[in-house]
Design a protein around this motif. Structure first.
Motif, PDB file in Angstrom:
ATOM      1  N   SER A  32       0.928  -1.246  -0.098  1.00 51.47           N
ATOM      2  CA  SER A  32       0.139   0.170   0.155  1.00 51.47           C
ATOM      3  C   SER A  32       0.971   1.120  -0.187  1.00 51.47           C
ATOM      4  CB  SER A  32      -0.910   0.084   1.309  1.00 51.47           C
ATOM      5  OG  SER A  32      -1.627  -1.098   1.063  1.00 51.47           O
ATOM      6  N   TYR A  33       0.667   2.029  -0.907  1.00 53.55           N
ATOM      7  CA  TYR A  33       1.306   3.393  -1.117  1.00 53.55           C
ATOM      8  C   TYR A  33       2.845   2.936  -1.447  1.00 53.55           C
ATOM      9  CZ  TYR A  33      -2.769   6.464  -0.057  1.00 53.55           C
ATOM     10  OH  TYR A  33      -3.928   6.882  -0.022  1.00 53.55           O
ATOM     11  N   GLU A  37       2.224  -0.649  -6.247  1.00 52.08           N
ATOM     12  CA  GLU A  37       1.040   0.130  -6.172  1.00 52.08           C
ATOM     13  C   GLU A  37       1.002   1.015  -7.296  1.00 52.08           C
ATOM     14  OE1 GLU A  37      -2.670   0.584  -3.183  1.00 52.08           O
ATOM     15  OE2 GLU A  37      -0.843   1.937  -2.931  1.00 52.08           O
ATOM     16  N   ASN A  38       1.940   2.052  -7.257  1.00 52.70           N
ATOM     17  CA  ASN A  38       2.049   3.329  -8.129  1.00 52.70           C
ATOM     18  C   ASN A  38       2.071   2.679  -9.515  1.00 52.70           C
ATOM     19  OD1 ASN A  38       2.214   4.964  -6.127  1.00 52.70           O
ATOM     20  ND2 ASN A  38       4.428   5.281  -6.238  1.00 52.70           N
ATOM     21  N   HIS A  41      -1.395   1.269 -10.819  1.00 54.47           N
ATOM     22  CA  HIS A  41      -2.032   2.610 -11.046  1.00 54.47           C
ATOM     23  C   HIS A  41      -1.482   3.260 -12.454  1.00 54.47           C
ATOM     24  CE1 HIS A  41      -4.643   3.356  -7.276  1.00 54.47           C
ATOM     25  NE2 HIS A  41      -4.050   2.374  -7.162  1.00 54.47           N
ATOM     26  N   ASN A  62      -6.336   7.939  -4.634  1.00 57.64           N
ATOM     27  CA  ASN A  62      -7.444   7.211  -5.514  1.00 57.64           C
ATOM     28  C   ASN A  62      -7.640   7.528  -6.728  1.00 57.64           C
ATOM     29  OD1 ASN A  62      -8.269   5.945  -2.778  1.00 57.64           O
ATOM     30  ND2 ASN A  62      -9.025   7.365  -2.051  1.00 57.64           N
ATOM     31  N   HIS A  82      -9.255  -2.751  -5.581  1.00 64.21           N
ATOM     32  CA  HIS A  82      -7.887  -2.145  -5.232  1.00 64.21           C
ATOM     33  C   HIS A  82      -6.880  -3.007  -6.019  1.00 64.21           C
ATOM     34  CE1 HIS A  82      -7.047  -5.636  -2.495  1.00 64.21           C
ATOM     35  NE2 HIS A  82      -8.230  -5.743  -2.420  1.00 64.21           N
ATOM     36  N   ASP A  84      -3.313  -2.887  -4.397  1.00 62.24           N
ATOM     37  CA  ASP A  84      -2.269  -3.473  -3.495  1.00 62.24           C
ATOM     38  C   ASP A  84      -2.605  -4.817  -3.071  1.00 62.24           C
ATOM     39  OD1 ASP A  84      -4.612  -2.656  -2.221  1.00 62.24           O
ATOM     40  OD2 ASP A  84      -3.476  -2.296  -0.210  1.00 62.24           O
ATOM     41  N   ARG A 125      -6.724   2.918  -3.120  1.00 65.06           N
ATOM     42  CA  ARG A 125      -5.530   2.838  -2.368  1.00 65.06           C
ATOM     43  C   ARG A 125      -5.467   2.097  -1.102  1.00 65.06           C
ATOM     44  NH1 ARG A 125      -0.257   4.197  -4.560  1.00 65.06           N
ATOM     45  NH2 ARG A 125      -0.574   5.719  -6.122  1.00 65.06           N
ATOM     46  N   GLY A 138      -8.140   3.406   1.495  1.00 64.26           N
ATOM     47  CA  GLY A 138      -8.665   4.024   0.554  1.00 64.26           C
ATOM     48  C   GLY A 138      -9.950   4.433   0.196  1.00 64.26           C
TER      49      GLY A 138
END
Length: 422
Positions: A32-33, A37-38, A41, A62, A82, A84, A125, A138
């Motif tokens: 997460s973060y 994860e980036n 996205h 988000n 999500h 993650d 997120r 998120g």
């Protein structure tokens, strides 16, 4: 029934790319973060741009991908999930719902279908609370439900704060409590597709589940039982402060209460996912002086959750007295149960039957972002897709044929809510 057809090849491409992004040598790890994860996205934004979808992020990063409707003043139809994962998890938990929503919007855009109202995929997120002990992080930020103090919560792997990780990912945590957030009154519905994380669909031999409700939880993530280390041969039982035996007694009592609840027709689960002694001091020839454990209780019955929580506290006091130990339960975290919308369930059942998609109605034992939407008063529904080998492990195994059945049902349900004029 006919309609825009989702592109299975695009779905395979997205799952393959997500695997490349998250593979840790055994399973998927997209914190997460975190960087992975980036990248996930960014992959969705890349595909969305190719199909001309509108894109925006909120203050917490988000992601919202929208196919505009004919009347943009109408309440919006939403879907999403999500990207993650838990550490060394699978490639379909969360991702299946996000991919499904993107496939629907891309299929509509490809054939020039324009819904009556905006239809939006939200890619949230930080749904997996293993990284930050905050349920539905998120979706809660999307509705403005996060307290600013939560920004100082450390991430489990590196101890750096949520604020730090948000800033590192381009989010704006200083806007917490100030930035515009989702308005439940402006959302027509929310539908989340997800792999099933248990064996119900496998046992029923059907590809799709229509969810009736989502369990809430009560959890102690950092309980510790303090005893006293002592020689295993030289210390009689009456002189022992054995942390392991105290923990075993407490866990057995709670497990017996679970059995009794089930015998009375009540539904719940009880899990002790961590139970460990201190590896630096515990040894073969010593009475254990410390035991760490976690307690996870889930149910759709709020009263049962509270009753079990009371029993946890009661048993902690009992083992302190009986085993001469000290119990620190630590902070309690919790989430409330959520009921799925009756009209959406009925629509999903009717559509599944008309599409010849076998299904069962079932509850969700796991928590999902859909619960946040439901608790904000948004009509909400979940669709499960059959999956072998459980979840939160590298062996998640969803067949693409099953997935595309779920996507087909999701597409028809979203199109029914969004307006089907072409």
């Amino acid at each position: 029934m006919t309609g825009p057809v989702a592109d299975v090849d695009l779905g395979c491409h997205l799952f393959r790319r997500l695997h490349e992004i998250g593979f840790d040598g055994r399973g998927m790890t997209r914190p997460s973060y975190g960087r992975e994860e980036n990248l996930a996205h960014a992959l969705f934004m890349e595909v969305a741009a190719q199909y001309g979808l509108e894109m925006r992020r909120d203050w917490a990063s988000n992601l919202y991908l929208t196919l505009p409707g004919r009347d943009r003043t109408l309440s919006v139809v939403m879907t999403g999930s999500h990207l993650d994962t838990v550490p060394c998890g699978g490639n379909f938990d969360g991702a299946a719902g996000a991919v499904a929503g993107l496939l629907v919007l891309c299929a509509w855009a490809k054939v020039g279908f324009r819904p009556e109202r905006d239809t939006t995929l939200i890619v949230t997120r930080a749904e997996e609370s293993v990284w930050f002990p905050l349920s539905y992080l998120g979706s809660r930020t999307a509705f403005g439900l996060l307290e600013p103090s939560a920004l100082e919560t450390p991430r489990s792997d590196d101890g750096l704060s949520l604020r730090h990780h948000m800033q590192d990912c381009g989010a704006s945590p200083d806007l917490c409590g100030k930035a515009p957030v989702l308005d439940a009154a402006k959302i027509d519905c929310f539908v989340e597709l997800h792999i099933e994380q248990g064996p119900v669909l496998l046992e029923a031999d059907v590809p799709v589940g229509i969810v009736t409700g989502i369990c809430g939880s009560t959890r102690y993530r950092s309980a510790v039982i303090h005893g006293q280390y002592a020689h295993s041969g030289a210390t009689p039982r009456c002189f022992r402060s054995d942390a392991v035996m105290a923990g075993a007694s407490m866990m057995t009592a709670l497990h017996d209460a679970w059995i009794k609840a089930e015998a009375q027709g009540e539904e719940m689960t009880l899990t002790f996912g961590v139970c460990r002694t201190d590896e630096t001091q515990g040894n073969f020839a010593a009475v254990a002086g410390r035991l760490e454990l976690v307690i996870d209780i889930r149910s759709r019955d709020e009263a049962l959750l509270e009753r079990m929580n009371g029993l946890v506290i009661e048993q902690a006091f009992r083992v302190e007295r009986d085993h001469h130990v000290r119990v620190e339960l630590g902070p309690r975290t919790r989430s409330a149960p959520a009921v799925m919308d009756a009209a959406l369930q009925a629509d999903a059942r009717t559509l599944a039957a008309s599409l010849d998609i076998p299904f069962v109605s079932m509850a969700s034992g796991a928590g999902h972002d859909a619960a946040t939407f439901a608790m904000q008063g948004v009509p909400t529904e979940m669709l499960f897709v059959r999956n072998r080998n459980g979840s939160h492990n590298p062996d998640e195994s969803m067949e693409m044929d099953d997935f595309m059945q779920g996507v087909r049902l999701l597409e028809h349900l979203l199109r029914k809510r969004a307006g089907s004029e072409t």
